[in-house]
Write an enzyme that holds these catalytic residues in place. Structure first.
Site, PDB file in Angstrom:
ATOM      1  N   SER A  17       0.828  -1.218   0.000  1.00 54.57           N
ATOM      2  CA  SER A  17       0.000   0.000   0.000  1.00 54.57           C
ATOM      3  C   SER A  17       0.858   1.262   0.000  1.00 54.57           C
ATOM      4  CB  SER A  17      -0.984   0.002   1.173  1.00 54.57           C
ATOM      5  OG  SER A  17      -0.337   0.206   2.405  1.00 54.57           O
ATOM      6  N   ASN A  18       2.016   1.214   0.649  1.00 49.18           N
ATOM      7  CA  ASN A  18       2.909   2.387   0.580  1.00 49.18           C
ATOM      8  C   ASN A  18       3.487   2.559  -0.817  1.00 49.18           C
ATOM      9  OD1 ASN A  18       3.384   3.921   3.216  1.00 49.18           O
ATOM     10  ND2 ASN A  18       3.347   1.789   3.901  1.00 49.18           N
ATOM     11  N   MET A  90      10.487  -6.826   4.043  1.00 47.73           N
ATOM     12  CA  MET A  90      10.647  -7.471   5.349  1.00 47.73           C
ATOM     13  C   MET A  90      11.971  -8.213   5.524  1.00 47.73           C
ATOM     14  SD  MET A  90       8.075  -6.355   6.822  1.00 47.73           S
ATOM     15  CE  MET A  90       8.039  -7.279   8.371  1.00 47.73           C
ATOM     16  N   LEU A  93      18.688  -6.079   4.657  1.00 44.53           N
ATOM     17  CA  LEU A  93      19.715  -5.960   3.612  1.00 44.53           C
ATOM     18  C   LEU A  93      21.081  -6.148   4.260  1.00 44.53           C
ATOM     19  CD1 LEU A  93      18.183  -2.852   1.827  1.00 44.53           C
ATOM     20  CD2 LEU A  93      18.285  -5.186   0.897  1.00 44.53           C
ATOM     21  N   ASN A 107      13.483   4.089   4.275  1.00 46.05           N
ATOM     22  CA  ASN A 107      12.499   3.110   4.730  1.00 46.05           C
ATOM     23  C   ASN A 107      11.396   3.834   5.496  1.00 46.05           C
ATOM     24  OD1 ASN A 107      11.415   0.496   5.453  1.00 46.05           O
ATOM     25  ND2 ASN A 107      12.312   0.756   7.486  1.00 46.05           N
ATOM     26  N   HIS A 109       8.853   3.216   8.689  1.00 43.21           N
ATOM     27  CA  HIS A 109       8.742   2.344   9.861  1.00 43.21           C
ATOM     28  C   HIS A 109       7.558   2.814  10.695  1.00 43.21           C
ATOM     29  CE1 HIS A 109      10.063  -0.359  12.986  1.00 43.21           C
ATOM     30  NE2 HIS A 109       9.922   0.613  13.869  1.00 43.21           N
ATOM     31  N   SER A 136       7.650   6.851  10.873  1.00 39.53           N
ATOM     32  CA  SER A 136       8.872   7.610  10.590  1.00 39.53           C
ATOM     33  C   SER A 136       9.452   7.146   9.266  1.00 39.53           C
ATOM     34  CB  SER A 136       9.936   7.364  11.667  1.00 39.53           C
ATOM     35  OG  SER A 136       9.422   7.535  12.965  1.00 39.53           O
ATOM     36  N   LEU A 144      19.501  -1.692  12.290  1.00 33.68           N
ATOM     37  CA  LEU A 144      18.067  -1.842  12.002  1.00 33.68           C
ATOM     38  C   LEU A 144      17.273  -0.617  12.477  1.00 33.68           C
ATOM     39  CD1 LEU A 144      15.667  -3.736  11.155  1.00 33.68           C
ATOM     40  CD2 LEU A 144      15.576  -4.419  13.563  1.00 33.68           C
ATOM     41  N   ASP A 145      16.565   0.001  11.546  1.00 38.82           N
ATOM     42  CA  ASP A 145      15.707   1.155  11.841  1.00 38.82           C
ATOM     43  C   ASP A 145      16.472   2.263  12.563  1.00 38.82           C
ATOM     44  OD1 ASP A 145      13.551  -0.273  10.715  1.00 38.82           O
ATOM     45  OD2 ASP A 145      13.104  -1.223  12.634  1.00 38.82           O
ATOM     46  N   GLU A 174       1.121   7.133   6.981  1.00 37.56           N
ATOM     47  CA  GLU A 174       2.272   6.627   6.212  1.00 37.56           C
ATOM     48  C   GLU A 174       2.124   7.024   4.743  1.00 37.56           C
ATOM     49  OE1 GLU A 174       3.413   2.517   6.724  1.00 37.56           O
ATOM     50  OE2 GLU A 174       2.665   2.474   8.765  1.00 37.56           O
TER      51      GLU A 174
END
Ligand code: GRF
Length: 188
Positions: A17-18, A90, A93, A107, A109, A136, A144-145, A174
């Protein structure tokens, strides 16, 4: 100043959807040159194909992460991608892949970073008694994030809130935040 739109690849694993929100805001700032998925059955890929977007699907299962990322990298370069937007992708990388695309991967999140990196973000925000959840957009690094936060949107946590009800309201934000942040990022 460049006048041609930035060339963006979108990486997905699921419904996308994003990705759809990003596709809907293509224009002078950016064009989507490729939608790539690590899950060939991802629903978002069908949407991408039906809407005329170039697509690439490959599962790392059976070939291993290194070969998978090599093939992904080739597909991205063949498509002329300059930037990568992760949208519900998901899979982690590798450090080598992140280094190759340093500063060019972003990304979205579903938390107000730096809070709640990783999974189950909405449940964790509710359990902590937070007044707000949100989302965000951040630069992807090896952590990660953990990269620089480029934009955030807050959503109040209401009485009786469930992770699903909060997720649904955050998702609306988002879809607004991601295209707006991507446009500003590729311009900067
Ligand atoms: C979104 O909540 C995004 O923040 C997270 O994964 C979800 C992907 O949803 N990273 P969609 O595939 O974009 O619909």
């Amino acid at each position: 100043m460049s006048t041609s739109p930035a060339k963006v690849a979108v990486l997905i694993s699921g419904r996308g959807s994003n990705m759809q929100a990003l596709a809907g805001e293509q224009g002078e700032a950016y064009r989507i040159v490729l939608v790539a998925s690590d899950r060939p059955e991802a629903a978002g890929l069908t949407w991408a194909r039906e809407h005329g977007l170039e697509s690439f699907a490959l599962s790392p299962k059976g070939i291993g992460k290194a070969a998978y990322e090599e093939a992904l990298d080739s597909a991205l370069r063949d498509a002329g991608a300059e930037w990568i937007a992760l949208a519900g992708y998901m899979r982690l990388l590798s450090d080598a892949f992140v280094a190759r695309w340093r500063g060019r991967i972003i990304n979205i999140h579903p938390s107000l970073l730096p809070k709640y990196k990783g999974l189950d973000t909405h449940a964790r925000a509710i359990a902590a008694g937070d007044a707000a959840g949100g989302c965000s957009v951040h630069v992807v690094t090896e952590e990660l994030d953990g990269g620089e936060v480029l934009g955030r949107a807050e959503v109040p946590i209401l009485p009786g809130e469930t992770p699903d009800s909060l997720a649904a309201r955050v998702l609306v934000e988002e879809h607004r935040l991601y295209p707006a942040t991507l446009k500003a990022f590729v311009r900067s």
